[in-house]
Write an enzyme that holds these catalytic residues in place. Structure first.
Site, PDB file in Angstrom:
ATOM      1  N   HIS A 382      47.087  42.690  32.454  1.00  0.00           N
ATOM      2  CA  HIS A 382      46.229  43.622  32.808  1.00  0.00           C
ATOM      3  C   HIS A 382      45.938  44.972  32.216  1.00  0.00           C
ATOM      4  O   HIS A 382      44.688  45.867  31.439  1.00  0.00           O
ATOM      5  CB  HIS A 382      46.604  43.927  34.370  1.00  0.00           C
ATOM      6  CG  HIS A 382      45.941  43.168  34.975  1.00  0.00           C
ATOM      7  ND1 HIS A 382      44.750  42.296  34.856  1.00  0.00           N
ATOM      8  CD2 HIS A 382      46.209  42.574  36.663  1.00  0.00           C
ATOM      9  CE1 HIS A 382      44.188  41.218  35.725  1.00  0.00           C
ATOM     10  NE2 HIS A 382      45.011  41.514  36.491  1.00  0.00           N
ATOM     11  N   TYR A 393      36.191  44.533  36.094  1.00  0.00           N
ATOM     12  CA  TYR A 393      36.854  43.730  36.752  1.00  0.00           C
ATOM     13  C   TYR A 393      35.877  43.187  38.752  1.00  0.00           C
ATOM     14  O   TYR A 393      36.051  43.724  39.590  1.00  0.00           O
ATOM     15  CB  TYR A 393      37.508  44.541  37.826  1.00  0.00           C
ATOM     16  CG  TYR A 393      39.208  43.307  38.491  1.00  0.00           C
ATOM     17  CD1 TYR A 393      40.038  42.901  37.639  1.00  0.00           C
ATOM     18  CD2 TYR A 393      39.147  43.977  39.489  1.00  0.00           C
ATOM     19  CE1 TYR A 393      40.465  42.400  38.011  1.00  0.00           C
ATOM     20  CE2 TYR A 393      40.119  42.857  40.614  1.00  0.00           C
ATOM     21  CZ  TYR A 393      40.876  42.002  39.725  1.00  0.00           C
ATOM     22  OH  TYR A 393      42.241  41.449  40.360  1.00  0.00           O
TER      23      TYR A 393
END
Length: 563
Positions: A382, A393
């Site tokens: 990430h 996201y």
């Protein structure tokens, strides 16, 4: 080698691996806190129109730079649909890769104000020829220009943003606000994009879009995915499952307690360090300290979570360095930091934008989440994503974010194609919950009731392995299905890996992330990016390229380009 070991003043930013109700999937713990109004809103996908142009007859320039990239775009407006590129694009970065290609990345902009989610990338080969261009442009701004004047200031927008997410008084880092053009609900707004990041019982890495003229909150989403002279030497420890770990630790001289040993590794050249901290389960960031012991042997029960976090961080660092030539998560040697013993019975681990945080689990569903090498690799990936394509996201771009984190989790922890098998508690295993996701057989894992209940319109209970099984979820359920739908591209990667091996799979997906994906890329964009990466690395008619096409075909992801 000597360095100063410095504690950060405050805890940092966040991308959540997941809050975990039974049978969940590294899911977002804060989804329930998103306003009910947001659940009814839709990201204005039509504002960002994707394109991918491959030049059959490459156009040669004197140099591979941003000026010539703009010159190419000016000559090819019909192909790219990028109107007046000299006025409407703003250089974001210029990068040269290991193949000798140069990639010039632009943000679409209005009067110098960046358009959220709109990026254009021009690709030069080593002969200074433009061989392709891809990205997304906001077509509506060409016909309907937006006034970029702001009536309120950034500080006022920040106060509105903080209030809208019930932010506490202590932040992991100073909140920020940037003026952007934000396409939403069929309209283009001049807005402040505020980032508010905090820890606590419900950690948040909120992105809040505040109308720069009215002060209204247009949209928001939680992007959490969650000294003295020292000398590094060798140490040892026991992991959560009792494995013997060889560690790099540092001898620290403390004024009151004398010599101690810290889980702080400064043995890697050009890396700021691998450092593990103790959050002490007390909910207060001010008490967090570097994890230390009286000897270089860390073998107590309390030590085990820290031992695994420290050991796994180094393994993930070495993977990206050795396989992809990447020096840490940002590619520039940033410190790799982990916090263990976070919260009470905390069933979660997350990347918060600057470091990893691991809960101890509740003993019923999870044990210490730092026990999983794939978990560490997922979280650290990430971090890599946030420094490269920076996939939003939410919805399909968020599912790609989660999927790429899973794929590299499975590449680093290469014992199988499962995620989370090492962090399940005995009671969960007894109930048949032996892992959280499966790249090889997504349908074998049950989706949690919490994720399905709010929107599922049929009796499906398992993770999808094909677009025919895609879960169409609102933003207040798993940020639009970022964890649930990630299994579709996960399965494509597994099928590709079975044909070409893990090493080639990793190289292809890494290149796609570095070179072709942009912040709002969807599944179709991902296919184009991964296929083009395979062509770049192995050739158009290679077995690798054939395998990539077949893998995406098998899960029902097809490309839509304007070639």
């Amino acid at each position: 080698m000597k360095k100063k070991l410095i504690m950060p003043v405050a805890l940092s930013s966040a991308l959540l691996l997941g809050a975990v109700p039974m049978s969940s999937v590294f899911a977002n713990s804060d989804s329930a806190s998103v306003s009910s109004v947001q659940a009814q809103k839709k990201w204005n996908e039509n504002a960002n129109v994707p394109f991918f142009v491959k030049e059959k007859h490459a156009q040669k320039f004197s140099a591979s730079n941003s000026t010539n990239a703009v010159n190419y775009l000016k000559k090819n407006e019909t192909k790219t649909k990028v109107k007046n590129p000299d006025k409407n694009l703003k250089v974001k970065n210029v990068a040269k890769d290991e193949l000798g290609m140069t990639h010039v990345r632009f943000n679409q902009a209005v009067n110098g104000v960046p358009v959220e989610g709109s990026e254009v990338v021009v690709h030069f080969n080593k002969e200074n020829e433009v061989v392709g261009v891809n990205g997304r442009v906001n077509q509506t701004l060409v016909e309907e220009p937006v006034n970029t004047t702001a009536s309120i200031g950034a500080e006022e927008a920040l106060q509105i943003a903080k209030s809208s997410v019930n932010a506490p008084s202590e932040f992991t880092y100073e909140p920020t606000a940037e003026l952007v053009v934000y396409p939403f609900e069929g309209k283009n707004y001049t807005a402040y994009k505020a980032n508010v990041n905090f820890m606590g019982d419900a950690p948040g890495n909120w992105f809040v879009f505040v109308d720069a003229n009215t002060g209204a909150v247009i949209d928001k989403y939680n992007g959490i995915m969650h000294a003295d002279e020292i000398k590094t030497q060798k140490g040892v420890g026991l992991g959560v499952h009792g494995a013997h770990r060889e560690l790099h630790v540092s001898r620290v001289k403390e004024p009151k307690s004398g010599t101690q040993f810290a889980l702080a590794d400064f043995s890697h050249p050009n890396l700021e360090g691998i450092i593990t901290y103790d959050a002490k389960n007390d909910g207060s960031a001010s008490n967090d300290t570097v994890f230390t012991g009286n000897s270089a042997s860390f073998k107590s029960d309390y030590d085990r979570a820290a031992v695994d976090a420290h050991y796994n961080s180094e393994k993930v660092y070495e993977y990206f360095l050795n396989e992809h030539g990447r020096n840490s998560l940002d590619g520039e040697g940033m410190a790799i930091q982990s916090f263990v013993h976070y919260g009470q019975d905390y069933n979660n681990a997350f990347w918060n934008g600057r470091w990893m945080t691991y809960g101890d689990g509740d003993g019923e569903f999870f044990i210490s989440l730092s026990a999983g090498l794939d978990v560490a690799a997922h979280e650290m990936t990430h971090g890599v994503i946030s420094k490269t394509a920076n996939l939003q996201y939410r919805n399909q771009s968020g599912a790609l974010n989660e999927s790429i984190a899973d794929i590299f989790g499975a590449l680093v922890d290469d014992s199988d194609w499962e995620m989370g098998e090492d962090i399940m508690a005995p009671a969960a295993k007894a109930d048949g919950v032996t892992r959280l996701r499966s790249l090889s057989d997504p349908n074998s894992v049950v989706v949690s009731n919490a994720q399905r209940a709010a929107y599922a319109t049929d009796d499906r209970k398992v993770y999808p392995d094909h677009m025919d099984e895609f879960y169409d979820m609102p933003l207040n359920v798993d940020n639009g299905g970022v964890h649930v739908n990630s299994s579709i591209t996960n399965h494509a990667a597994y099928l590709i890996g079975q044909e070409i091996g893990r090493e080639a799979l990793g190289k292809i997906f890494y290149r796609a992330l570095m070179v072709y994906l942009t912040s709002t890329s969807d599944f179709s964009d991902a296919r184009v990016a991964v296929v083009q990466s395979a062509i770049d690395l192995y050739g158009e008619d290679s077995a690798e390229t054939v395998a990539v096409n077949e893998g995406f075909d098998a899960v029902g992801i097809y490309a839509s380009t304007n070639e």
